[in-house]
Design a protein around this motif. Structure first.
Motif, PDB file in Angstrom:
ATOM      1  N   UNK A 176       0.829  -1.200   0.000  1.00 24.81           N
ATOM      2  CA  UNK A 176       0.000   0.000   0.000  1.00 24.81           C
ATOM      3  C   UNK A 176       0.869   1.258   0.000  1.00 24.81           C
ATOM      4  N   UNK A 177       1.898   1.262   0.832  1.00 24.87           N
ATOM      5  CA  UNK A 177       2.774   2.428   0.915  1.00 24.87           C
ATOM      6  C   UNK A 177       3.536   2.653  -0.390  1.00 24.87           C
ATOM      7  N   UNK A 178       3.949   1.559  -1.041  1.00 26.83           N
ATOM      8  CA  UNK A 178       4.587   1.692  -2.364  1.00 26.83           C
ATOM      9  C   UNK A 178       3.632   2.366  -3.341  1.00 26.83           C
ATOM     10  N   UNK A 179       2.389   1.893  -3.345  1.00 25.70           N
ATOM     11  CA  UNK A 179       1.386   2.435  -4.257  1.00 25.70           C
ATOM     12  C   UNK A 179       1.150   3.924  -3.991  1.00 25.70           C
ATOM     13  N   UNK A 180       1.014   4.294  -2.729  1.00 24.71           N
ATOM     14  CA  UNK A 180       0.744   5.696  -2.372  1.00 24.71           C
ATOM     15  C   UNK A 180       1.931   6.593  -2.709  1.00 24.71           C
ATOM     16  N   UNK A 181       3.142   6.114  -2.496  1.00 28.68           N
ATOM     17  CA  UNK A 181       4.333   6.904  -2.818  1.00 28.68           C
ATOM     18  C   UNK A 181       4.425   7.180  -4.316  1.00 28.68           C
ATOM     19  N   UNK A 182       4.118   6.140  -5.108  1.00 32.10           N
ATOM     20  CA  UNK A 182       4.142   6.319  -6.571  1.00 32.10           C
ATOM     21  C   UNK A 182       3.011   7.255  -6.998  1.00 32.10           C
ATOM     22  N   UNK A 183       1.820   7.047  -6.437  1.00 31.90           N
ATOM     23  CA  UNK A 183       0.649   7.841  -6.829  1.00 31.90           C
ATOM     24  C   UNK A 183       0.846   9.328  -6.544  1.00 31.90           C
ATOM     25  N   UNK A 184       1.574   9.640  -5.478  1.00 28.15           N
ATOM     26  CA  UNK A 184       1.768  11.054  -5.110  1.00 28.15           C
ATOM     27  C   UNK A 184       2.491  11.842  -6.191  1.00 28.15           C
ATOM     28  N   UNK A 185       3.249  11.145  -7.056  1.00 31.24           N
ATOM     29  CA  UNK A 185       4.004  11.823  -8.118  1.00 31.24           C
ATOM     30  C   UNK A 185       3.246  11.877  -9.439  1.00 31.24           C
ATOM     31  N   UNK A 186       2.034  11.286  -9.487  1.00 37.32           N
ATOM     32  CA  UNK A 186       1.266  11.233 -10.725  1.00 37.32           C
ATOM     33  C   UNK A 186       0.411  12.487 -10.910  1.00 37.32           C
TER      34      UNK A 186
END
Length: 475
Positions: free
Chosen positions: A132-142
């Motif tokens: 989940x944290x990986x997904x959120x970290x990536x999403x924050x840059x989209x």
């Protein structure tokens, strides 16, 4: 005979067989948006999945790799909703491998969110949070257009882990973040649950329930979200002690979950129905729902066990991928270590070899002893099971001889337990269900279920626990 919905899907697949081969990406995208997603929103999950699999093949024909990965992620999500975790993880494994070359961050974020969901269902909480944290970290840059629904989805999923861990501040934080990212019926209903269960603020709970209904009527919302809304409406009315409305809402939620073939949701709603019927003093309905709840819980435990090998394999694949990226550095380190410790290894190996013969002899001797002991245990178990099936008067005496600690532990909890009660518990310990026990002891199924229910109360076994697992854990 096929149902109407199955016939419709067959017709779509039949004609698509002629048309998809020459269709453009735009036309395939339209089928995904207008057919696959619509079927999902209506709750026709298996039909949506069947059409999704067809689309994957046709995207592959036109070498549209990004769309193929997108459909694998979608198929993984549908399987997860159907509680087919093994299949879901297999789709995600393929998507992860394919996206390694494409390196699309948006797809990576979606893959990690779905991985987290599956790990969470299987009870791998640490791995779930990590993904989940990986997904959120990536999403924050989209870009904003790509991340709104992704943030809503992932924050909502992560909040469920915090709820299980009783971390209520973190639960509320993630629910609000999800709601701000993309307000919908699902988030509204879960916020209603937060205020009903954890804050006892029924005014706020009603506000979010009303908002959830409003959002459901305004858009094309998956019927699954409405089932969650009705489940939490049941909680709200139960808190008001309006049990008639609570039961009505919960039964509506249950009917949707059964239609969607979502055993986890059926299990959760059955537990709530048990609590409401118990509070309204309808013992018969309470027992009926807790029995079904227990049966589903046992089934899900077994299904999880079957799928556990997949997460382990998935972790191995992830590690191999990381190791591949740093292969040169790793080889260099290994080479240096070999040079430094070659002499030491030679000395250790000589000493090891001298002791190996002695240890091998001891191991072989011990293995023979263990095999003999295991055979005795297996023979004793088979003997006791056969006595139980024959309803033999010698069953309980022999059971005490084979499992003396079990009876002692039960009597420590309640020294007034009768032999008939201890015998019923012995049957449960051996894995016999209510129908089996009724068959072998010549009693009705309802009688056995009622006696098991009374024994749960005597022994303090909580409704959500499997009696068989509780008894096995006793010793």
């Amino acid at each position: 005979m096929y149902s109407n919905k199955q016939i419709i899907v067959f017709i779509i697949l039949f004609f698509s067989g002629f048309a998809f081969g020459q269709n453009s990406k735009k036309e395939l995208d339209s089928i995904f948006a207008n057919d696959v997603k619509t079927l999902f929103a209506k709750g026709e999950l298996k039909e949506s999945l069947a059409l999704c699999k067809k689309l994957i093949k046709d995207y592959e024909k036109i070498n549209e790799e990004k769309s193929v990965i997108k459909l694998y992620i979608y198929a993984a999500n549908v399987n997860s909703n159907l509680f087919e975790i093994k299949e879901s993880l297999q789709y995600l494994d393929i998507a992860l491998k394919k996206n390694a070359d494409l390196n699309d961050l948006n797809l990576d974020a979606k893959i990690y969110a779905e991985l987290g969901r599956n790990y969470s269902i299987l009870g791998f909480t640490k791995k779930a949070l990590e993904n989940y944290n990986k997904s959120l970290n990536i999403a924050s840059s989209l870009p904003l257009r790509n991340k709104r629904s992704l943030l809503d989805y992932t924050y909502g999923l992560r909040s469920m882990i915090y709820e299980d861990k009783k971390n209520i501040p973190a639960l509320y934080r993630d629910l609000i973040l999800a709601h701000k990212s993309f307000p919908n019926t699902y988030n509204s209903s879960r916020l209603a649950k937060y205020f009903t269960v954890y804050q006892k603020n029924l005014d706020s709970a009603k506000y979010y329930l009303d908002l959830g209904k409003k959002l459901y009527k305004e858009g094309v919302t998956p019927i699954y979200q409405y089932s969650i809304l009705q489940r939490n409406s049941g909680r709200y009315y139960s808190e008001l002690k309006d049990y008639k409305k609570a039961i009505s809402a919960l039964e509506e939620s249950l009917a949707i979950s059964i239609k969607l073939n979502k055993p986890q949701d059926v299990k959760d709603t059955r537990k709530l129905l048990y609590e409401v019927y118990k509070a309204s003093r309808n013992t018969e309905k309470a027992i009926e729902n807790i029995e079904i709840y227990t049966k589903i819980s046992d089934s899900l435990i077994n299904k999880n066990a079957e799928a556990h090998e997949i997460p382990v394999n998935h972790v191995i694949v992830e590690k191999e991928r990381v190791n591949q990226q740093s292969k040169s550095k790793l080889y260099f380190i290994i080479f240096v270590i070999i040079l430094l410790f070659t002499a030491l290894l030679i000395a250790v190996l000589k000493k090891y070899n001298s002791k190996k013969k002695e240890s091998d002899y001891l191991i072989n001797t011990k293995s023979d002893e263990n095999l003999q002991l295991q055979q005795k245990v297996n023979d004793a178990f088979e003997e006791v099971v056969q006595l139980a099936k024959n309803n033999s008067p010698e069953f309980f005496t022999r059971f005490k001889e084979v499992y003396p600690d079990f009876i002692d532990k039960l009597l420590e909890i309640d020294s007034k337990l009768r032999v008939s009660e201890l015998t019923l518990l012995a049957y449960s310990y051996l894995g016999f269900n209510a129908k089996d026990i009724a068959l072998y002891t010549f009693k009705s199924v309802n009688t056995v279920r009622s006696r098991k229910y009374n024994l749960r109360k005597k022994l303090g076994i909580s409704p959500e626990e499997s009696m068989e697992l509780w008894l096995k854990n006793l010793v």
